[in-house]
Design a protein around this motif. Structure first.
Motif, short mmCIF file in Angstrom:
data_model
loop_
_atom_site.label_atom_id
_atom_site.label_comp_id
_atom_site.label_asym_id
_atom_site.label_seq_id
_atom_site.Cartn_x
_atom_site.Cartn_y
_atom_site.Cartn_z
N CYS A 97 0.77 -1.21 0.01
CA CYS A 97 -0.17 0.14 -0.13
C CYS A 97 0.76 1.29 0.19
CB CYS A 97 -1.05 0.02 1.35
SG CYS A 97 -1.84 1.46 1.41
N HIS A 115 0.27 3.86 1.01
CA HIS A 115 0.23 4.63 2.38
C HIS A 115 1.11 4.34 3.34
CE1 HIS A 115 -2.50 5.00 6.08
NE2 HIS A 115 -1.94 6.13 6.14
N GLU A 116 1.24 2.98 3.60
CA GLU A 116 2.35 2.91 4.95
C GLU A 116 3.23 1.63 4.20
OE1 GLU A 116 0.44 2.17 8.56
OE2 GLU A 116 0.11 4.28 8.83
N LEU A 118 2.53 -1.52 3.58
CA LEU A 118 1.95 -2.76 4.21
C LEU A 118 1.27 -3.43 3.08
CD1 LEU A 118 0.43 -1.38 7.69
CD2 LEU A 118 2.77 -2.49 7.17
N CYS A 152 -7.11 -1.87 0.44
CA CYS A 152 -6.41 -2.20 1.73
C CYS A 152 -7.00 -2.54 2.99
CB CYS A 152 -5.60 -0.91 1.95
SG CYS A 152 -4.29 -1.43 3.32
N HIS A 156 -6.63 0.27 6.50
CA HIS A 156 -7.20 1.77 6.49
C HIS A 156 -8.07 1.78 5.37
CE1 HIS A 156 -2.99 1.82 8.27
NE2 HIS A 156 -3.81 1.89 9.43
N HIS A 157 -8.23 0.86 4.66
CA HIS A 157 -9.37 0.97 3.72
C HIS A 157 -9.19 1.98 2.29
CE1 HIS A 157 -10.99 -2.00 6.22
NE2 HIS A 157 -11.19 -1.12 7.22
N ALA A 158 -8.11 2.12 2.02
CA ALA A 158 -7.67 2.72 0.59
C ALA A 158 -8.34 1.97 -0.35
CB ALA A 158 -6.24 2.96 0.51
N PRO A 177 -6.56 7.16 2.58
CA PRO A 177 -5.39 8.22 2.98
C PRO A 177 -4.54 8.39 2.05
CG PRO A 177 -5.58 5.81 4.03
CD PRO A 177 -6.84 6.08 3.19
S1 FES Z 1 -1.91 1.02 4.94
FE1 FES Z 1 -3.11 0.85 3.34
S2 FES Z 1 -4.31 2.42 3.54
FE2 FES Z 1 -3.14 2.43 5.03
#
Ligand code: FES
Length: 123
Positions: free
Chosen positions: A53, A55-56, A58, A77, A80-82, A95
């Motif tokens: 992802c 975002h982070e 992961l 994801c 955090h549901h991206a 995010p």
């Molecule tokens: S790690 Fe995927 S939306 Fe935050």
């Protein structure tokens, strides 16, 4: 031409579905590191992305193999549901909106889905 590495048969991935694989990438140091990827299908087109992802960093599948929303419309994801388009890998909500999953070069060869442009370690 770059070497092709067969991942799976095209018939193993249904339309509007995604499958995850963990390949072993050969690093310049000679080490092999796990390389989780996702292959998606839209009609007769296949798309590959690193399973990371933006975002982070992961893996998208918090639960193994769970990459998509229940209707199979987009990648999601699990943390955090991206939500990402299955063909472009663009995050359209969440995010990291506007960011993209890292694409992977795929080639379809005689019914096989192959990855190319990377060096994989021998298993
Ligand atoms: S790690 Fe995927 S939306 Fe935050």
């Amino acid at each position: 031409m770059d070497e092709l590495f067969v991942i799976c048969r095209t018939v193993e991935i249904d339309d509007a579905q995604a499958h995850g694989f963990v390949l072993m990438k050969a690093e310049e140091s000679g080490e092999a590191t796990p390389w989780p990827i996702i292959v998606t299908r839209k009609g007769n087109n296949f798309y590959g992305f690193e399973n990371s992802c933006p975002h982070e960093g992961l893996r998208l599948d918090k639960d193994p193999g769970a990459f998509m929303d229940e209707e199979g419309n987009f990648l999601e994801c699990g943390r955090h549901h991206a939500q990402f388009d299955i063909d472009t890998g663009e995050c359209f909500i969440g995010p990291c909106q506007g960011a993209h999953l890292t694409p992977i070069k795929l080639v379809i060869d005689d019914g096989d889905v192959c990855v190319t442009g990377v060096m994989l370690a021998d298993e």
